[in-house]
Scaffold this motif. Sequence first.
Motif, PDB file in Angstrom:
ATOM      1  N   VAL A  59     -22.571 -65.121 -31.209  1.00  0.00           N
ATOM      2  CA  VAL A  59     -23.443 -63.989 -30.888  1.00  0.00           C
ATOM      3  C   VAL A  59     -22.825 -63.255 -29.698  1.00  0.00           C
ATOM      4  CG1 VAL A  59     -25.740 -63.293 -30.163  1.00  0.00           C
ATOM      5  CG2 VAL A  59     -25.460 -65.239 -31.700  1.00  0.00           C
ATOM      6  N   SER A  60     -22.527 -61.969 -29.875  1.00  0.00           N
ATOM      7  CA  SER A  60     -21.868 -61.192 -28.834  1.00  0.00           C
ATOM      8  C   SER A  60     -22.845 -60.314 -28.083  1.00  0.00           C
ATOM      9  CB  SER A  60     -20.777 -60.297 -29.432  1.00  0.00           C
ATOM     10  OG  SER A  60     -19.727 -61.080 -29.936  1.00  0.00           O
ATOM     11  N   ALA A  61     -22.602 -60.185 -26.788  1.00  0.00           N
ATOM     12  CA  ALA A  61     -23.351 -59.249 -25.953  1.00  0.00           C
ATOM     13  C   ALA A  61     -22.321 -58.423 -25.190  1.00  0.00           C
ATOM     14  CB  ALA A  61     -24.256 -60.004 -24.985  1.00  0.00           C
ATOM     15  N   GLU A  62     -22.391 -57.106 -25.377  1.00  0.00           N
ATOM     16  CA  GLU A  62     -21.430 -56.207 -24.733  1.00  0.00           C
ATOM     17  C   GLU A  62     -22.115 -55.450 -23.609  1.00  0.00           C
ATOM     18  OE1 GLU A  62     -19.617 -53.743 -27.697  1.00  0.00           O
ATOM     19  OE2 GLU A  62     -18.934 -55.457 -28.868  1.00  0.00           O
ATOM     20  N   PHE A  63     -21.434 -55.375 -22.469  1.00  0.00           N
ATOM     21  CA  PHE A  63     -21.966 -54.689 -21.289  1.00  0.00           C
ATOM     22  C   PHE A  63     -20.942 -53.667 -20.818  1.00  0.00           C
ATOM     23  CE2 PHE A  63     -23.552 -59.040 -21.414  1.00  0.00           C
ATOM     24  CZ  PHE A  63     -24.918 -58.825 -21.391  1.00  0.00           C
ATOM     25  N   PRO A  64     -21.140 -52.372 -21.154  1.00  0.00           N
ATOM     26  CA  PRO A  64     -20.232 -51.333 -20.649  1.00  0.00           C
ATOM     27  C   PRO A  64     -20.337 -51.269 -19.125  1.00  0.00           C
ATOM     28  CG  PRO A  64     -21.693 -50.472 -22.363  1.00  0.00           C
ATOM     29  CD  PRO A  64     -22.177 -51.830 -22.021  1.00  0.00           C
ATOM     30  N   TRP A  65     -19.269 -50.840 -18.479  1.00  0.00           N
ATOM     31  CA  TRP A  65     -19.241 -50.814 -17.008  1.00  0.00           C
ATOM     32  C   TRP A  65     -20.373 -49.974 -16.424  1.00  0.00           C
ATOM     33  CZ3 TRP A  65     -17.118 -54.632 -14.940  1.00  0.00           C
ATOM     34  CH2 TRP A  65     -15.932 -55.179 -15.410  1.00  0.00           C
ATOM     35  N   GLN A  66     -20.831 -48.934 -17.131  1.00  0.00           N
ATOM     36  CA  GLN A  66     -21.909 -48.096 -16.615  1.00  0.00           C
ATOM     37  C   GLN A  66     -23.227 -48.866 -16.516  1.00  0.00           C
ATOM     38  OE1 GLN A  66     -19.532 -47.528 -18.976  1.00  0.00           O
ATOM     39  NE2 GLN A  66     -20.388 -45.868 -20.203  1.00  0.00           N
ATOM     40  N   GLU A  67     -23.380 -49.963 -17.288  1.00  0.00           N
ATOM     41  CA  GLU A  67     -24.620 -50.736 -17.302  1.00  0.00           C
ATOM     42  C   GLU A  67     -24.539 -52.016 -16.471  1.00  0.00           C
ATOM     43  OE1 GLU A  67     -25.594 -51.524 -21.362  1.00  0.00           O
ATOM     44  OE2 GLU A  67     -25.591 -49.405 -21.917  1.00  0.00           O
ATOM     45  N   VAL A  68     -23.401 -52.268 -15.837  1.00  0.00           N
ATOM     46  CA  VAL A  68     -23.197 -53.511 -15.093  1.00  0.00           C
ATOM     47  C   VAL A  68     -23.424 -53.267 -13.598  1.00  0.00           C
ATOM     48  CG1 VAL A  68     -21.507 -55.272 -14.442  1.00  0.00           C
ATOM     49  CG2 VAL A  68     -21.584 -54.411 -16.791  1.00  0.00           C
ATOM     50  N   ARG A  69     -24.392 -53.996 -13.035  1.00  0.00           N
ATOM     51  CA  ARG A  69     -24.605 -53.926 -11.583  1.00  0.00           C
ATOM     52  C   ARG A  69     -23.566 -54.767 -10.863  1.00  0.00           C
ATOM     53  NH1 ARG A  69     -30.384 -55.401  -9.366  1.00  0.00           N
ATOM     54  NH2 ARG A  69     -30.840 -53.516 -10.531  1.00  0.00           N
ATOM     55  N   SER A  70     -23.353 -56.023 -11.333  1.00  0.00           N
ATOM     56  CA  SER A  70     -22.339 -56.890 -10.718  1.00  0.00           C
ATOM     57  C   SER A  70     -21.940 -57.994 -11.682  1.00  0.00           C
ATOM     58  CB  SER A  70     -22.845 -57.487  -9.404  1.00  0.00           C
ATOM     59  OG  SER A  70     -23.984 -58.276  -9.637  1.00  0.00           O
ATOM     60  N   VAL A  71     -20.781 -58.599 -11.390  1.00  0.00           N
ATOM     61  CA  VAL A  71     -20.243 -59.706 -12.172  1.00  0.00           C
ATOM     62  C   VAL A  71     -19.940 -60.835 -11.195  1.00  0.00           C
ATOM     63  CG1 VAL A  71     -18.377 -60.486 -13.686  1.00  0.00           C
ATOM     64  CG2 VAL A  71     -19.221 -58.143 -13.861  1.00  0.00           C
ATOM     65  N   HIS A  72     -20.401 -62.034 -11.533  1.00  0.00           N
ATOM     66  CA  HIS A  72     -20.178 -63.206 -10.680  1.00  0.00           C
ATOM     67  C   HIS A  72     -19.536 -64.303 -11.511  1.00  0.00           C
ATOM     68  CE1 HIS A  72     -22.867 -61.409  -7.705  1.00  0.00           C
ATOM     69  NE2 HIS A  72     -23.584 -61.030  -8.748  1.00  0.00           N
ATOM     70  N   TYR A  73     -18.698 -65.110 -10.865  1.00  0.00           N
ATOM     71  CA  TYR A  73     -18.093 -66.230 -11.580  1.00  0.00           C
ATOM     72  C   TYR A  73     -17.868 -67.392 -10.621  1.00  0.00           C
ATOM     73  CZ  TYR A  73     -13.738 -64.476  -9.539  1.00  0.00           C
ATOM     74  OH  TYR A  73     -12.768 -64.053  -8.668  1.00  0.00           O
ATOM     75  N   ARG A  74     -17.822 -68.588 -11.216  1.00  0.00           N
ATOM     76  CA  ARG A  74     -17.582 -69.807 -10.434  1.00  0.00           C
ATOM     77  C   ARG A  74     -17.167 -70.911 -11.389  1.00  0.00           C
ATOM     78  NH1 ARG A  74     -21.955 -73.593 -10.532  1.00  0.00           N
ATOM     79  NH2 ARG A  74     -23.759 -72.751 -11.614  1.00  0.00           N
ATOM     80  N   ALA A  75     -16.747 -72.037 -10.811  1.00  0.00           N
ATOM     81  CA  ALA A  75     -16.404 -73.209 -11.620  1.00  0.00           C
ATOM     82  C   ALA A  75     -17.677 -73.961 -11.968  1.00  0.00           C
ATOM     83  CB  ALA A  75     -15.455 -74.122 -10.851  1.00  0.00           C
TER      84      ALA A  75
END
Length: 165
Positions: free
Chosen positions: A100-116
């Motif tokens: 199941v895919s979810a696409e988020f164009p940059w105009q709709e993205v407030r922030s992106v976070h990542y971690r281990a």
Amino acid sequence: MTQPGFGPPPPPHGPQAGPPHYGPPAGPPPQGPRPGSPYGTPPPPPYAPYVPPQPMPPQAPAPIPAPAPAGQAGPEFVAVDTHNAIVVDADGVTLDINGVSAEFPWQEVRSVHYRAGANGRKLMLGVIHLDGHFYESEVEARPKARLTQWFTQLAWVLHHYRPTG
């Protein structure tokens, strides 16, 4: 009458055959405080203090790809395992979870976070949408050293599309 398999009772154990002896053991009293007593050394703690997991620092810097020439697509980050996928490219962020895919164009993205992940083998990436909703996916790194490469590449690609400062 005796039953088959049963014989006379076993002989008494110990040096005396009288009634059992209760009380302190015979012999000299032990010297010094008992371990764990209030007068001796305190016992060790039953567990180690909690240390939250930290992202693994990159071991060696990965080569930074050159920016794409004008008119062509920019750099992309792709992480895939047997069930999930994460793609960050010029269009935005795509999370694929069990097909199941979810696409988020940059105009709709407030922030992106990542971690281990907790076991140090998974990349966990979260997207905060402009409306405040949080979406997250995780991808397992095999071998484990691949996670360090992913962190380096992902940081560079995110900075390319969402520079801070």
